[in-house]
Design an enzyme around this catalytic site. Structure first.
Site, PDB file in Angstrom:
ATOM      1  N   LYS A 285       0.846  -1.193   0.000  1.00 17.67           N
ATOM      2  CA  LYS A 285       0.000   0.000   0.000  1.00 17.67           C
ATOM      3  C   LYS A 285       0.883   1.245   0.000  1.00 17.67           C
ATOM      4  CE  LYS A 285      -4.371   1.290   2.187  1.00 17.67           C
ATOM      5  NZ  LYS A 285      -5.278   1.032   3.321  1.00 17.67           N
ATOM      6  N   GLU A 371     -19.619  -6.158  10.669  1.00 17.45           N
ATOM      7  CA  GLU A 371     -20.605  -5.415  11.455  1.00 17.45           C
ATOM      8  C   GLU A 371     -21.638  -6.320  12.110  1.00 17.45           C
ATOM      9  OE1 GLU A 371     -18.780  -2.656   8.497  1.00 17.45           O
ATOM     10  OE2 GLU A 371     -19.668  -4.670   8.369  1.00 17.45           O
ATOM     11  N   ARG A 399     -25.495  -2.928   7.695  1.00 18.88           N
ATOM     12  CA  ARG A 399     -25.051  -4.297   7.414  1.00 18.88           C
ATOM     13  C   ARG A 399     -25.310  -5.229   8.595  1.00 18.88           C
ATOM     14  NH1 ARG A 399     -19.512  -3.946   3.916  1.00 18.88           N
ATOM     15  NH2 ARG A 399     -20.381  -5.897   3.180  1.00 18.88           N
TER      16      ARG A 399
END
Length: 640
Positions: A285, A371, A399
């Site tokens: 990244k 979640e 969610r």
């Protein structure tokens, strides 16, 4: 990375069909130019950054090897899609990213044929890809479907559900696991540790070599079995066993920045037979930009910045952010109460839980992109007498809604939901807007729901949630800075279901729920100058409503306007129901509900979005005149 002496290839290949005309040996230069363009773009626009830099070579290789857009590439979440957008004919508009009327910060079907599936929430790509692959099979198509998913996103249950289904169906689907060992927060859970371990190499190398050496010294019959054992050992070490048990053919891990590795592997997989394949690609990244590589979060998301130094522009505000106020308030409460714990779903920085974690690491739980699990985990803690604060953005709490209903509300467990990013959020657009929580939580029996009108109110509401131990509760607050009000030294629990009158008037009542209170006060100032003295009330609670205050406002005013940063079916609907139940509407009261319009509002600045929604002071004044049947323009002219 400079190629000033060479002909720019990014100019020569603005779309994948032209990219595919380049020679393989030219792709290194092309990728370097694509990376520089990405860096320059985000320095101007701000936005998600590190993930895109990590997939520049992968993006180049995918569009080179596959026949996009006929071959479908689905980017999970979409944080990494800026290089993809530059490469797919949108370079001329790329500096409009995340601005009003400009390109979305995520993939978006309406924007380009090269975006076959819209994203922004994680872990959806494999499910969508499988749907597209089955649709292809049912219609006799031959195109490829490629889902690119990160190591953080693949840890979510939905990704495993999709892989399990794909493996059982044997449909031709390519999944690329982009393992940058760094989702938004430090990796959590067994999956990230598993993927990190396999890269160490020493144990893998020696075990494999030992098995091979042994195999070659054995008779042929035993050699075959030993080689199969070696293959199984390789699978265990590289992660292949896990994915192969789910029915995928596993390839990898391979260096995601090495085009000489990527191109032949992708080509082989493209030309291979049937069945689902998982290619494990290792990337970095922030790759290729020093400040991002050196940063803890690899510049996951940035404001506008100076390319030379990496220094980001800072917003000019003296007011603290709501997120920081929540985190600091929770710390102060937890210092007095050792039963308070904090839970987040891979967003500690975004929710302020990172502040809490620095002080109470053992009482902080980041459960990853999960979640549903976060909600029921909190319910389990509450069932054992703890005081869990489950800090999840409004848009992401959707969610876990089934768990909110069944595991929390029905059992009356006192889980405290801290709902950040309530209302419109600006540049991230409709996928991240907190539009619906008033409606989807308001219909649940027994919930206490409150909204902070300013940062001081937020401090008191955190204290209120701590004290509320016999019901589930939700506290919503917006993204960004507060109003700059005086802050209390410590929070004091508020009386449940009681609002407050902020100013008195005789003609119009403005009843606000949440952070539009400041706009209501501005509107009242303007109404005063137009001869319409207005009462401004802060409901504070949507559930239970302040019945006495609402009935008093209805009795004493000609017009009652409710204002909220939420959709149809929320606070205003509850007020209307109450007024109807008490026969107030029979007496000719003019009531109007001001809510977000029944549409998805595209990305822009929050101020512009609220103006478009009619939820600013100007819109409130206009709504009052509409309710009174008066023409605002003529009244303004008369006054002048």
């Amino acid at each position: 990375m400079s190629h000033s002496s060479k002909t720019p290839l990014l100019d020569a290949a603005p779309t994948p069909d032209l990219l595919r005309k380049l020679k393989p040996e030219q792709l290194r230069q092309f990728a370097d130019e694509l990376r520089l363009e990405t860096i320059d773009t985000v320095s101007v626009t701000g936005g998600h950054f590190g993930a895109g830099l990590g997939v520049v070579e992968l993006t180049t290789a995918l569009h080179y090897v596959f026949n996009t857009p006929d071959d479908r590439i689905i980017w999970d979440v979409g944080h990494q899609a800026y290089p993809h957008k530059i490469l797919t004919g949108r370079r001329d508009r790329i500096r409009t990213l995340r601005t009003g009327g400009g390109l979305s910060g995520f993939t978006k079907r309406a924007e380009s044929d090269y975006d076959p599936f819209g994203a922004a929430h994680s872990s959806t790509s494999i499910s969508a890809g499988l749907g597209m692959a089955v649709a292809r099979d049912l219609t006799g198509g031959k195109n490829n479907v490629i889902a690119v998913i990160g190591d953080g996103s693949i840890s979510a249950g939905m990704a495993y559900e999709a892989m399990n289904n794909a493996g059982a169906m044997h449909s031709r689907l390519i999944v690329i696991l982009n393992d940058n060992n760094m989702s938004i927060a430090p990796p959590v859970g067994a999956m990230s540790a598993y993927l990190a371990r396999l890269l160490s190499g020493k144990t893998y190398g020696s075990a494999r070599e030992a098995l091979k050496n042994l195999a070659h010294k054995l008779p042929k019959f035993f050699e075959d079995r030993a080689l199969r054992a070696e293959e199984y050992a390789r699978g265990m070490v590289t992660g292949g066993t896990l994915f192969e048990e789910l029915g995928f053919f596993y390839v990898g891990p391979i260096d995601g920045h090495n085009l000489d590795h990527l191109l032949p592997v992708l080509t082989n997989v493209r030309d291979a037979g049937n069945g689902p394949v998982l290619i494990h690609v290792v990337t970095q990244k922030g790759k290729g930009y020093g400040p991002a590589e050196a940063s803890d979060d690899k510049y996951h998301a940035v404001a506008k910045f100076d390319v030379e130094t990496g220094k980001q522009a800072k917003a000019k505000s003296n007011a603290p952010s709501y997120t920081a106020v929540f985190g600091q308030s929770l710390i102060r409460e937890a210092q007095k109460d050792d039963k308070i714990v904090a839970i987040t779903a891979a967003m500690p920085g975004g929710t302020g839980v990172d502040l809490f974690e620095k002080v109470f690491p053992e009482r902080t739980f980041d459960v990853g992109i999960a979640e549903q699990h976060a909600v029921t985990f909190a319910a389990g803690l509450a069932a054992e007498g703890f005081k869990p604060f489950c800090a999840i953005y409004s848009t992401f709490l959707q969610r876990g809604y089934d768990q909110v209903v069944h595991d929390v509300a029905i059992q009356k467990l006192p889980v405290r939901f801290a709902i950040d990013r309530a209302g419109l959020v600006g540049a991230d657009g409709p996928t991240h807007a907190g539009s619906f929580d008033n409606a989807y939580l308001g219909c649940l029996p027994g919930f206490v729901i409150m909204a902070a009108a300013d940062e001081a109110d937020l401090v008191h509401m955190v204290a209120t949630q701590v004290a509320l131990d016999d019901a589930p509760s939700a506290l919503r607050y917006p993204r960004g800075e507060g109003r700059g009000v005086d802050m209390p030294e410590f929070g004091v629990p508020l009386p449940i279901g009681k609002g407050r009158i902020m100013r008195e008037g005789s003609k119009v009542a403005l009843l606000s729920f949440g952070a539009r209170l400041g706009e209501c006060l501005k509107a009242a100032d303007e109404l005063e100058t137009l001869g319409l003295p207005a009462t401004v009330a802060d409901a504070r609670f949507m559930k239970p409503l302040d019945l006495d205050m609402i009935l008093k406002l209805a009795r004493e005013h000609e017009v009652l306007i409710t204002i909220e940063e939420g959709s149809i079916g929320g606070f205003g609907t509850h007020v209307l129901q109450t007024l109807a139940d008490h026969g107030v509407l029979d007496r000719g009261l003019r009531v109007r509900n001001m809510v977000l319009p029944d549409t998805f509002i595209d990305h822009d600045s929050p101020a512009a979005m609220y103006a478009q929604a009619g939820l600013d002071a100007k819109g409130i004044v206009a709504k009052v005149f509409e309710a009174l049947g008066k023409d605002l323009k003529s009244e303004t002219v008369k006054l002048a």
